[in-house]
Scaffold this motif. Sequence first.
Motif, PDB file in Angstrom:
ATOM      1  N   GLY A  21       5.324  -0.180  -4.491  1.00  0.00           N
ATOM      2  CA  GLY A  21       4.147   0.361  -3.830  1.00  0.00           C
ATOM      3  C   GLY A  21       3.676   1.644  -4.482  1.00  0.00           C
ATOM      4  N   ARG A  22       2.450   2.012  -4.148  1.00  0.00           N
ATOM      5  CA  ARG A  22       1.851   3.210  -4.754  1.00  0.00           C
ATOM      6  C   ARG A  22       2.659   4.471  -4.478  1.00  0.00           C
TER       7      ARG A  22
ATOM      8  N   THR B 125       5.851   4.748  -3.988  1.00  0.00           N
ATOM      9  CA  THR B 125       7.058   4.741  -4.821  1.00  0.00           C
ATOM     10  C   THR B 125       6.706   5.088  -6.262  1.00  0.00           C
TER      11      THR B 125
ATOM     12  N   GLY C 218      14.303   6.886   2.287  1.00  0.00           N
ATOM     13  CA  GLY C 218      13.489   7.923   1.670  1.00  0.00           C
ATOM     14  C   GLY C 218      13.137   9.020   2.652  1.00  0.00           C
TER      15      GLY C 218
HETATM   16  N1  LIG Z   1      16.130   4.113  -1.507  1.00  0.00           N
HETATM   17  C1  LIG Z   1      15.454   3.268  -2.263  1.00  0.00           C
HETATM   18  O1  LIG Z   1      16.024   2.337  -2.853  1.00  0.00           O
HETATM   19  C2  LIG Z   1      13.974   3.459  -2.428  1.00  0.00           C
HETATM   20  C3  LIG Z   1      13.249   2.632  -3.283  1.00  0.00           C
HETATM   21  C4  LIG Z   1      11.876   2.844  -3.400  1.00  0.00           C
HETATM   22  C5  LIG Z   1      11.268   3.841  -2.677  1.00  0.00           C
HETATM   23  N2  LIG Z   1      12.001   4.619  -1.846  1.00  0.00           N
HETATM   24  C6  LIG Z   1      11.380   5.671  -1.049  1.00  0.00           C
HETATM   25  O2  LIG Z   1      10.456   5.059  -0.154  1.00  0.00           O
HETATM   26  C7  LIG Z   1       9.407   5.997   0.117  1.00  0.00           C
HETATM   27  C8  LIG Z   1       8.075   5.316  -0.174  1.00  0.00           C
HETATM   28  O3  LIG Z   1       7.939   4.180   0.683  1.00  0.00           O
HETATM   29  P1  LIG Z   1       6.600   3.973   1.562  1.00  0.00           P
HETATM   30  O4  LIG Z   1       6.848   2.905   2.547  1.00  0.00           O
HETATM   31  O5  LIG Z   1       6.145   5.300   2.053  1.00  0.00           O
HETATM   32  O6  LIG Z   1       5.525   3.529   0.492  1.00  0.00           O
HETATM   33  P2  LIG Z   1       5.500   2.326  -0.599  1.00  0.00           P
HETATM   34  O7  LIG Z   1       5.922   1.062   0.044  1.00  0.00           O
HETATM   35  O8  LIG Z   1       6.202   2.770  -1.844  1.00  0.00           O
HETATM   36  O9  LIG Z   1       3.952   2.314  -0.978  1.00  0.00           O
HETATM   37  C9  LIG Z   1       3.006   2.101   0.027  1.00  0.00           C
HETATM   38  C10 LIG Z   1       1.670   1.848  -0.630  1.00  0.00           C
HETATM   39  O10 LIG Z   1       1.692   0.604  -1.331  1.00  0.00           O
HETATM   40  C11 LIG Z   1       0.450  -0.065  -1.160  1.00  0.00           C
HETATM   41  N3  LIG Z   1       0.702  -1.254  -0.345  1.00  0.00           N
HETATM   42  C12 LIG Z   1       1.741  -1.472   0.482  1.00  0.00           C
HETATM   43  N4  LIG Z   1       1.631  -2.687   1.067  1.00  0.00           N
HETATM   44  C13 LIG Z   1       0.511  -3.252   0.604  1.00  0.00           C
HETATM   45  C14 LIG Z   1      -0.145  -4.485   0.827  1.00  0.00           C
HETATM   46  N5  LIG Z   1       0.356  -5.413   1.667  1.00  0.00           N
HETATM   47  N6  LIG Z   1      -1.298  -4.723   0.180  1.00  0.00           N
HETATM   48  C15 LIG Z   1      -1.800  -3.805  -0.666  1.00  0.00           C
HETATM   49  N7  LIG Z   1      -1.217  -2.605  -0.932  1.00  0.00           N
HETATM   50  C16 LIG Z   1      -0.083  -2.337  -0.300  1.00  0.00           C
HETATM   51  C17 LIG Z   1      -0.461   0.933  -0.465  1.00  0.00           C
HETATM   52  O11 LIG Z   1      -1.021   1.737  -1.486  1.00  0.00           O
HETATM   53  P3  LIG Z   1      -2.483   2.433  -1.339  1.00  0.00           P
HETATM   54  O12 LIG Z   1      -2.350   3.406  -0.208  1.00  0.00           O
HETATM   55  O13 LIG Z   1      -2.705   3.063  -2.663  1.00  0.00           O
HETATM   56  O14 LIG Z   1      -3.434   1.319  -1.056  1.00  0.00           O
HETATM   57  C18 LIG Z   1       0.524   1.724   0.355  1.00  0.00           C
HETATM   58  O15 LIG Z   1       0.045   3.006   0.759  1.00  0.00           O
HETATM   59  C19 LIG Z   1       9.669   7.209  -0.755  1.00  0.00           C
HETATM   60  O16 LIG Z   1      10.359   8.195   0.000  1.00  0.00           O
HETATM   61  C20 LIG Z   1      10.583   6.672  -1.842  1.00  0.00           C
HETATM   62  O17 LIG Z   1      11.406   7.678  -2.408  1.00  0.00           O
HETATM   63  C21 LIG Z   1      13.348   4.448  -1.712  1.00  0.00           C
END
Ligand SMILES: NC(=O)c1ccc[n+]([C@@H]2O[C@H](COP(=O)([O-])OP(=O)(O)OC[C@H]3O[C@@H](n4cnc5c(N)ncnc54)[C@H](OP(=O)(O)O)[C@@H]3O)[C@@H](O)[C@H]2O)c1
Length: 196
Positions: free
Chosen positions: A68-69, A71, A40
């Motif tokens: 996750g939030r 996503t 991402g």
């Molecule tokens: N290529 C793919 O297959 C794929 C798939 C999915 C996503 N993506 C990309 O990945 C990126 C997003 O990933 P990311 O790592 O930034 O975020 P994420 O994993 O989607 O979300 C993170 C959020 O999830 C919650 N969270 C995570 N772990 C937790 C835990 N152990 N307990 C409670 N809540 C938890 C928190 O939300 P709160 O802050 O609200 O508490 C945290 O801020 C984007 O660019 C998206 O496009 C790519």
Amino acid sequence: MSRHGAVAAPSAEPGHRGERSPGTARVGMIWAQTSGGIIGNEGSMPWHLPEDMAHFKNTTWGHPVIMGRRTWDSIPARFRPFGGRTNIVLTSDAATAAEATSVGAAVVHSPQEGLETAAGAEGADEIWICGGGQVYEAYEPYADTAMVTVINIDAEGDTRAPRLPESWKLVLSEPAEGWLTAANGTEYRHELWERS
Ligand SMILES: NC(=O)c1ccc[n+]([C@@H]2O[C@H](COP(=O)([O-])OP(=O)(O)OC[C@H]3O[C@@H](n4cnc5c(N)ncnc54)[C@H](OP(=O)(O)O)[C@@H]3O)[C@@H](O)[C@H]2O)c1
């Protein structure tokens, strides 16, 4: 790919993987990445690959998905929640929780609560972890399979695929060698990884 592999019982604690009994759910992670491991960038995916969106839909259809939030936020409102699947969103954010709940998604506050909620959903024989980076890292200890689409591009990004420990092995690749070619010319392949 027809094979989803075996995964841990959703109620199991990390370290209790592999202790399966008939009827227990299988937990898989599913993502797409560049050859260099980027998943991402700035809240979205740095490629356009409809074939992989169809692969994601076909693989997860009818089964609960946990995300996750960030996503959840990255999915255009008209496409969320994903149809035909119980959508489970991990968040501590009250506004996201209210919005997600209002459109029919379930909200949870820990990876364990996510698995428990998924286990009670329709199609819980398979539970799919669908991102993003933080959430794959959180669920890796619970999962035994990873369905990975590798896209043959080099792109900048701020979010990486989880590092799979050495106990994970590549068990299937489609095609076995080389790449599939999408309608837009992008090369990609599907890989199935399992914890040995
Ligand atoms: N290529 C793919 O297959 C794929 C798939 C999915 C996503 N993506 C990309 O990945 C990126 C997003 O990933 P990311 O790592 O930034 O975020 P994420 O994993 O989607 O979300 C993170 C959020 O999830 C919650 N969270 C995570 N772990 C937790 C835990 N152990 N307990 C409670 N809540 C938890 C928190 O939300 P709160 O802050 O609200 O508490 C945290 O801020 C984007 O660019 C998206 O496009 C790519």
